[in-house]
Design a protein around this motif. Structure first.
Motif, short mmCIF file in Angstrom:
data_model
loop_
_atom_site.label_atom_id
_atom_site.label_comp_id
_atom_site.label_asym_id
_atom_site.label_seq_id
_atom_site.Cartn_x
_atom_site.Cartn_y
_atom_site.Cartn_z
N ALA A 77 0.80 -0.99 0.02
CA ALA A 77 -0.07 0.11 0.12
C ALA A 77 0.83 1.15 -0.07
O ALA A 77 1.92 1.40 0.89
N GLN A 78 0.65 2.34 -0.69
CA GLN A 78 1.01 3.55 -0.77
C GLN A 78 0.80 4.28 0.45
O GLN A 78 1.63 5.08 1.06
N THR A 79 -0.67 4.16 0.91
CA THR A 79 -1.02 5.25 1.90
C THR A 79 -1.70 4.00 2.96
O THR A 79 -2.15 3.02 2.38
N VAL A 80 -1.97 4.50 4.15
CA VAL A 80 -2.96 3.86 4.80
C VAL A 80 -4.35 3.44 4.46
O VAL A 80 -4.75 2.11 4.89
N GLU A 81 -4.85 3.93 3.50
CA GLU A 81 -5.97 3.65 3.00
C GLU A 81 -6.10 2.80 1.77
O GLU A 81 -7.29 2.45 1.32
N ASP A 82 -5.12 2.61 1.22
CA ASP A 82 -4.76 1.73 -0.06
C ASP A 82 -5.03 0.42 0.56
O ASP A 82 -4.66 -0.17 1.55
N TYR A 83 -5.48 -0.31 -0.28
CA TYR A 83 -5.69 -1.99 -0.12
C TYR A 83 -4.41 -2.60 -0.22
O TYR A 83 -4.11 -3.58 0.41
N GLY A 84 -3.46 -2.17 -1.23
CA GLY A 84 -2.28 -2.68 -1.21
C GLY A 84 -2.25 -4.32 -2.08
O GLY A 84 -2.93 -4.29 -2.90
N THR A 85 -1.50 -5.24 -1.53
CA THR A 85 -1.09 -6.37 -2.52
C THR A 85 -2.12 -7.62 -1.56
O THR A 85 -1.96 -7.71 -0.43
N TYR A 86 -2.58 -8.62 -2.80
CA TYR A 86 -3.30 -9.58 -2.25
C TYR A 86 -2.45 -10.88 -2.25
O TYR A 86 -1.90 -10.94 -3.17
N PHE A 87 -2.45 -11.84 -1.48
CA PHE A 87 -1.52 -13.11 -1.44
C PHE A 87 -2.65 -14.17 -1.22
O PHE A 87 -3.40 -14.03 -0.11
N SER A 88 -2.32 -15.33 -1.80
CA SER A 88 -2.90 -16.59 -1.20
C SER A 88 -1.74 -16.95 -0.25
O SER A 88 -0.78 -16.49 -0.11
N TRP A 89 -2.33 -17.59 0.91
CA TRP A 89 -1.53 -17.87 2.31
C TRP A 89 -0.22 -18.75 1.81
O TRP A 89 -0.43 -19.57 1.24
#
Length: 283
Positions: free
Chosen positions: A33-45
């Protein structure tokens, strides 16, 4: 809205001290995430190779119908028209704006579903498979389910007799105005019900933005955006719920995750490991 491979190696993170009994520090934002509001990156476990939200292209009706048809194929449901799609979304408290797609990847790879928990130290991910350690450095790691439980249990009760953190849902109301609702933990063991976002079986919100945990004494806070999740190539539930992987194993195909919905917060939910969830690091 799409998910793409994005270089996130140069993103910096800050640690936040919420004054928890363990002394654990939480990252100020999601991995990628670039900011605290961004979702960012999704990972499988167990997968350190994630996909990040890029752009603002939402699914067309035809794309969403096709994806939902594949998801609901086993139930025999039919989702081929705009009306059927909107009806299904309405039942879930969602609209088309909650849906996106993954570019060139499907989160249905069961690579880690057959991996025995005994192959990981203490039934948690080792550092090689820990997205936080791999991407953010050796001082960071994914939280365990017990550490999510500590966070949830620290939320104040309505009578003020326990807890040190104020928990607030931030949301957009039906008039399009941003609002904040303080919720209380009147239960125990990492779970509590949320009151006030659904009234007489009807939501008072148009979109849930996220939840914030704040230490009132110090002002330190950590915000978790309502990032939804990824199933197959369907990016869903954005603005409705937040799914965050822990490092803890549940069984041979499931792992533990932190989940918040309009009606409850739970520290030890469990899901198939191939789902795409966001990750919030600790140290």
């Amino acid at each position: 809205m799409t998910l793409k491979k994005v270089d996130i190696s140069n993103i910096s993170y800050e640690e936040v001290d919420l004054g928890l009994p363990s002394g654990l520090k939480w990252a100020n934002k999601n991995i990628g995430a670039q900011t605290v509001e961004d979702y960012g990156t999704y990972f499988s476990w167990g997968n350190t190779d994630g996909y990040t939200v890029s752009g603002t292209k939402f699914l067309t009706v035809e794309e969403a119908c096709q994806l939902f048809s594949s998801v609901t194929e086993q139930t025999g449901q039919t989702v081929t028209t705009k009306e059927e799609l909107e009806n299904m979304l309405s039942q879930m408290g969602l609209t088309m704006d909650n849906l996106g797609t993954v570019d060139g990847y499907s989160f249905d790879d069961a690579t880690y579903n057959g991996t025995s928990g005994s192959e990981f130290t203490g039934n948690v991910l080792d550092s090689v498979h820990d997205a936080a350690t791999s991407i953010m450095g050796d001082s960071w790691r994914m939280p365990t389910d017990a550490e999510f439980e500590e966070l949830v249990n620290a939320v104040k009760s309505s009578d003020g007799t326990k807890g040190t953190l104020t928990c607030q849902y931030e949301y957009i109301d039906l008039n399009g105005e941003q609002q904040s609702l303080v919720v209380y933990n009147d239960a125990e063991n990492g779970y509590f019900s949320v009151e006030g976002l659904i009234v007489n079986d009807s939501p008072i919100f148009k979109t849930i933005l996220g939840i914030r945990f704040t230490n009132d004494a110090t002002g330190a806070s950590v915000y978790f955006p309502a990032c939804g999740n990824v199933y197959g190539s369907l990016l869903a539930n954005i603005g409705f719920s937040g799914y965050y992987w822990s490092s803890s194993i549940f069984d041979t195909t499931y792992a533990r995750d932190f989940l918040f919905l309009p009606d409850y917060v739970i520290a030890y939910n469990s899901y198939n490991r191939y789902y795409g969830f966001c990750v919030r690091a600790v140290k």
